[in-house]
Design an enzyme around this catalytic site. Structure first.
Site, PDB file in Angstrom:
ATOM      1  N   GLU A   1       0.770  -1.262   0.118  1.00  0.00           N
ATOM      2  CA  GLU A   1       0.088   0.070  -0.012  1.00  0.00           C
ATOM      3  C   GLU A   1       1.000   1.303  -0.036  1.00  0.00           C
ATOM      4  O   GLU A   1       0.672   2.154  -0.509  1.00  0.00           O
ATOM      5  CB  GLU A   1      -1.004  -0.063   1.309  1.00  0.00           C
ATOM      6  CG  GLU A   1      -2.270   0.839   0.917  1.00  0.00           C
ATOM      7  CD  GLU A   1      -3.140   1.064   2.189  1.00  0.00           C
ATOM      8  OE1 GLU A   1      -2.865   0.237   2.993  1.00  0.00           O
ATOM      9  OE2 GLU A   1      -4.081   1.770   2.130  1.00  0.00           O
ATOM     10  N   ASP A   2       1.795   1.391   0.730  1.00  0.00           N
ATOM     11  CA  ASP A   2       2.742   2.619   1.071  1.00  0.00           C
ATOM     12  C   ASP A   2       4.172   2.703   0.031  1.00  0.00           C
ATOM     13  O   ASP A   2       4.699   3.820   0.420  1.00  0.00           O
ATOM     14  CB  ASP A   2       2.925   2.662   2.568  1.00  0.00           C
ATOM     15  CG  ASP A   2       1.442   2.813   3.248  1.00  0.00           C
ATOM     16  OD1 ASP A   2       0.452   3.280   2.500  1.00  0.00           O
ATOM     17  OD2 ASP A   2       1.623   2.661   4.522  1.00  0.00           O
TER      18      ASP A   2
END
Ligand code: MN
Length: 716
Positions: free
Chosen positions: A76-77
Site C-alpha cells: 500500500e505505501d
C-alpha cells in the site's frame, strides 16, 4: 526497535522449525521498501511493521503471520508490488499481505456507528484467513499505541472511535482479550480522557489509602494455597480504567462499591485442581453470594473458560478471583491464536493449516448457546452469500452475492436506481451487469432523466431492483400509450370534422366501461381500442368508415366510384370514365410501377407490377392496362402505407419509433401491437404517405432506430 536476530529468536522460541532465512529476507525487504519514510512520531516508518511483527510474536503467531506483519504496509505505501512479494515469499504470504492491504483500504470513513456492526461483519467476511484479521488487529494496536503523535484532533478521535466501535469488539469476538483490553483503554484515553483521568485518580487515591493492598492479598492467598499443597501461579491486577468505567455506567454504582477493581488470577495444572482451589477459597474466605460462575462446564460463546468467584479476602476486602488451567489461560488471553499455536506446538499435522484456523473459529462460534449467539453464528455463515460494497462517500452497502451495480444503485435509493445510466467500479467504468466483489467501491453515474431499462431485469438479483424496474417500465409504457392514444383520438375527431374535445370522450366514458380519459387514450395507444371503434362510440350517427378505409379508398370517397380523368385522379393511361379500384392485395402507392386489370362491369383494378395475384390474369393479356401515376396532377393525395415491425421491448422504444416516423413527415393513423414477448414486440403501423418514396423513406428511417430489429412493408 527490535533487532533482526531478536525477532527471529522470539519466533524460534515457540516455532522451532521456523524458516529463519524467510524472516530475515522479510526484515530486509520491508526496511528497504520503506526506505526513508517516517512516521508522525519522527521514527523511521520501518519501526511500525517491525513493532507489528513483534506484537504477533507475543501472540505466538506462526512465522508466515510474522512475515506478513513485516510486509503488511509495503504494497500500500511503497513501490513494492504483490507480484514481488509472491516471488520472494511465496503465495501463502502474498495472499495474507493482500488480505491485510485490502482491509486497510476500507477503513471506515465516517463515524456512522450504525455501520459498525456491518463493518465488523465485512472485516470478518474479508478475512478468509483469520491470520489476516489478527495482523490487522496488531497493526491497529501499534497505531493506537502511537496515536498521540498525530497532531490533528479530528483524525485522532476518528481513529479512536473506529477502534472502539470495530477493532476492539472484533478482537473480543475472536477471543484476543489482551488486545481487546489494550485497544479499548487506548481509545478510551483519546475519546474520554477526563473520565479516564478521574478513574485513574480514584484508583491512585484508593492505592494510597489501602497501601500495598495487592501484594498483601497476594501473599495471603499464596500462603493459603501453599498450605493446601496446590502448585499454582497467582497474579493480582487492577482492572483497566475502561472496564471500571463501563461497569460504573452499566451498573449505576459508585467507585467504592466496585468490589472487583482488584482481580486475582490463579493458574493451576488441570481441571481437578481448578475445583479443588475453588473449594479451598470458599472454605477459607466468606463467599460473596451471586458471584460464582462456572465457565469451564459452560464456556462463553467465544470459547472463554474459567471459574469466577468473589470472596471477602485476606485483607477483609472484596476481591474477584479467576481460577483456570494454563491452557484455559492461554486461550483466554490469545483466543484462537493461542488455540492454534497450542495445537501446532503439539505437532498435530499441519497439512491444512489455513483451514484449521477457520475451523477453530467456527468451532468456537459453534459453542454459541443462547439464541443471540446462535443468530450471531448463522449470520456469519450468511456472509458466504454476501458482498459488501462501498459508496464513494464510504457508506457500506450489504448485497447478496452476484449483485450488480444496478442492485447497488437501488439499494442506496430507488431514485438513484431509476436514474442510473452507468457505473464505475473502483474508479473504472464497468458494465452495469458486472458482478460486484467484496470491497468494491461503486459509483453510480446518473442521468437527469429517469429511465431504467427493462433489459436490466435480466441481470439484477435483488427484489427491490427488479420490482422498481418493472414498476417504472409499466408506468413509462402507459405514458407513451396515452400520448399516442391522444394523437389517434385527435385524428379521429378531425376525420369526422369535429373539434377535438375531451369532454365528448368523457361523456361517453360510461359506454367505455368506466374508464377515465387517460385509460381511453392508453387503450387507444396500445391498440386495444381501435380508432374505428372509438369513432363508432363518439359519432354513432355519422355512418362511419374506419379511418383507414376512408383514406385507402380516396377514390371512392369522392363520389362512390370515381371516373378516370376526373380531376384529382392521379393515374394516367385510363380511358375517360372508367371506374378505378386500388386492389387491396397490394395497396399500390404512387410511385410504384402499376398495372390495371379490367373487369367487365367493375372497371379497372390497380395492382403493383409484382403483385402475386396478377398470376391469375396471365392467360388474359387483353385485360391488362398499362398505367402510371400522374406526378403532374399536383394534388397531394393521402395514401396509407402499412408497416410491420419487430421492436426490442424496452422503455422508450415506442417513442423512438413514432419519433422516426414523424421525422419523415409521416402521420400515424393506427398502431397495433400484434404480439408481445419478453424481449420483442411486433407492431403494425398505418401511416399516411404521399407515395412509395415517402413510405420507403419512413422505412429507411425506422431501420436506423436502434430498438427496431426488423421493418417491412405490409401490403395487406
Ligand atoms: Mn500498518
Amino acid at each position: 526497535m527490535i533487532r533482526q536476530y531478536e525477532l527471529v529468536e522470539r519466533v524460534k522460541s515457540y516455532e522451532p522449525g521456523a524458516d529463519e532465512k524467510l524472516l530475515n529476507r522479510a526484515y530486509v525487504f520491508s526496511m528497504k521498501a520503506h526506505g526513508s519514510q517516517t512516521r508522525a512520531s519522527g521514527d523511521p516508518f520501518f519501526s511500525h511493521p517491525l513493532e507489528v511483527a513483534g506484537i504477533l510474536t507475543s501472540l505466538k503467531l506462526d512465522s508466515a503471520s510474522v512475515v506478513t506483519g513485516l510486509l503488511h504496509d509495503t504494497v500500500e505505501d511503497t513501490l513494492a508490488t504483490l507480484g514481488e512479494i509472491e516471488e520472494g515469499f511465496g503465495s501463502e504470504i502474498s495472499r495474507l499481505v493482500d488480505g491485510v492491504t485490502k482491509l486497510s483500504q476500507f477503513e471506515l470513513q465516517s463515524d456512522k456507528s450504525r455501520q459498525a456492526e456491518n463493518f465488523r461483519k465485512f472485516l470478518l467476511a474479508m478475512s478468509e484467513d483469520i491470520r489476516v484479521l489478527i495482523v490487522k488487529l496488531a497493526d491497529r494496536l501499534h497505531n493506537m499505541r502511537t496515536l498521540n503523535y498525530i497532531s490533528k484532533d479530528s483524525k485522532r478521535s476518528k481513529i479512536a472511535m473506529e477502534t472502539m466501535d470495530i477493532y476492539a469488539p472484533l478482537a473480543g469476538r475472536i477471543g484476543l482479550h489482551s488486545i481487546k483490553d489494550e485497544l479499548e483503554d487506548l481509545a478510551f484515553g483519546e475519546l474520554n480522557s477526563s473520565a479516564r483521568t478521574s478513574v485513574l485518580k480514584r484508583l491512585e487515591f484508593l492505592r494510597a489509602e489501602e497501601g500495598s493492598l495487592v501484594p498483601r492479598v497476594l501473599a495471603g492467598l499464596n500462603q493459603t494455597l501453599k498450605v493446601a499443597g496446590i502448585n499454582c501461579q497467582i497474579t493480582g491486577r487492577e482492572k483497566s480504567p475502561y472496564s471500571i468505567w463501563v461497569k460504573m455506567q452499566r451498573k449505576n454504582i459508585t467507585f467504592e462499591q466496585l468490589s472487583d477493581i482488584i482481580a486475582f488470577r490463579i493458574v493451576v495444572e488441570n481441571l481437578e485442581e481448578c475445583y479443588h482451589t475453588l473449594g479451598i477459597m470458599h472454605k477459607q474466605y466468606p463467599m460473596v453470594p451471586g458471584r460464582f460462575k462456572d465457565y469451564t462446564s459452560t464456556p462463553k460463546p467465544n470459547g472463554y473458560r474459567s471459574l469466577h468467584t468473589a470472596v471477602i479476602g485476606p485483607e477483609r476486602q472484596r476481591i474477584e478471583i479467576q481460577i483456570r488451567t494454563k491452557t484455559m489461560h492461554e486461550e483466554a488471553e490469545y483466543g484462537v491464536a493461542a488455540h492454534w499455536a497450542f495445537k501446532q506446538v503439539k505437532g498435530l499435522g499441519d497439512g491444512s493449516k489455513k483451514y484449521r484456523w477457520m475451523r477453530d473459529l467456527l468451532d468456537i462460534l459453534d459453542k454459541a448457546a443462547g439464541p443471540e449467539e446462535f443468530l450471531e453464528h448463522t449470520k456469519l455463515e450468511m456472509f458466504q452469500d454476501q458482498v459488501f460494497c462501498f459508496s464513494p462517500k464510504g457508506d457500506l452497502i450489504e448485497l447478496p452475492q452476484g449483485a450488480t451495480p444496478v442492485d447497488f444503485a437501488y439499494a442506496v435509493h430507488s431514485d438513484i436506481g431509476d436514474s442510473c445510466v452507468g457505473s464505475k467500479i473502483n474508479g473504472r467504468m464497468a458494465p452495469l451487469k458486472t458482478q460486484l466483489q467484496n470491497g468494491d467501491q461503486v459509483e453510480i453515474i446518473k442521468s437527469r432523466i429517469r429511465a431504467p431499462s427493462p433489459t436490466w431485469e435480466r441481470f439484477v438479483i435483488t427484489g427491490k431492483a427488479r420490482a422498481s424496474i418493472r414498476r417504472f417500465v409499466r408506468f413509462k409504457e402507459r405514458e407513451e400509450f396515452i400520448s399516442l392514444g391522444e394523437a389517434i383520438a385527435r385524428k379521429t375527431f378531425r376525420e369526422h370534422d369535429a373539434n377535438f374535445d375531451e369532454s365528448i370522450i368523457a361523456n361517453h366514458v360510461s359506454s367505455l366501461k368506466g374508464l377515465d380519459l387517460k385509460d381511453v387514450f392508453a387503450k387507444l395507444g396500445s391498440g386495444e381500442l381501435t380508432s374505428h371503434k372509438l369513432a363508432e362510440i363518439l359519432f354513432p350517427t355519422r355512418g362511419l368508415e374506419s379511418i383507414r378505409n376512408r383514406a385507402l379508398s380516396f377514390v371512392r370517397k369522392r363520389s362512390g366510384e370515381v371516373k378516370a380523368g376526373d380531376q384529382g385522379v392521379p393515374i394516367r393511361g385510363l380511358t375517360q370514365g372508367m371506374a378505378l379500384h386500388i386492389a387491396e392485395c397490394c395497396n399500390a402507392l404512387p410511385g410504384e410501377r402499376i398495372v390495371g386489370i379490367v373487369t367487365t362491369g367493375r372497371g379497372v383494378t390497380v395492382h403493383t407490377i409484382d403483385c402475386e395475384s396478377l398470376a391469375e390474369f396471365g392467360e388474359t393479356p387483353e385485360r391488362w392496362l398499362d398505367l402510371s401515376w400522374d406526378n403532374t396532377s399536383g394534388i397531394n393525395k393521402v395514401h396509407i402505407g402499412r408497416i410491420d415491425m419487430v421492436v426490442v421491448n424496452e422503455t422508450g422504444a415506442l417513442s423512438d419509433v413514432t419519433a422516426a416516423i414523424a421525422r419523415s413527415q409521416g402521420n400515424i393513423t393506427n398502431l397495433k401491437i400484434s404480439s408481445r414477448e419478453q424481449d420483442f414486440f411486433e407492431l403494425i403501423v398505418d401511416v399516411e404517405v404521399q407515395d412509395i418514396r415517402h413510405l420507403s423513406e419512413i422505412i429507411a428511417n425506422l431501420r436506423l432506430v436502434q430498438c427496431v430489429s426488423r421493418v417491412k412493408r405490409n401490403r395487406h
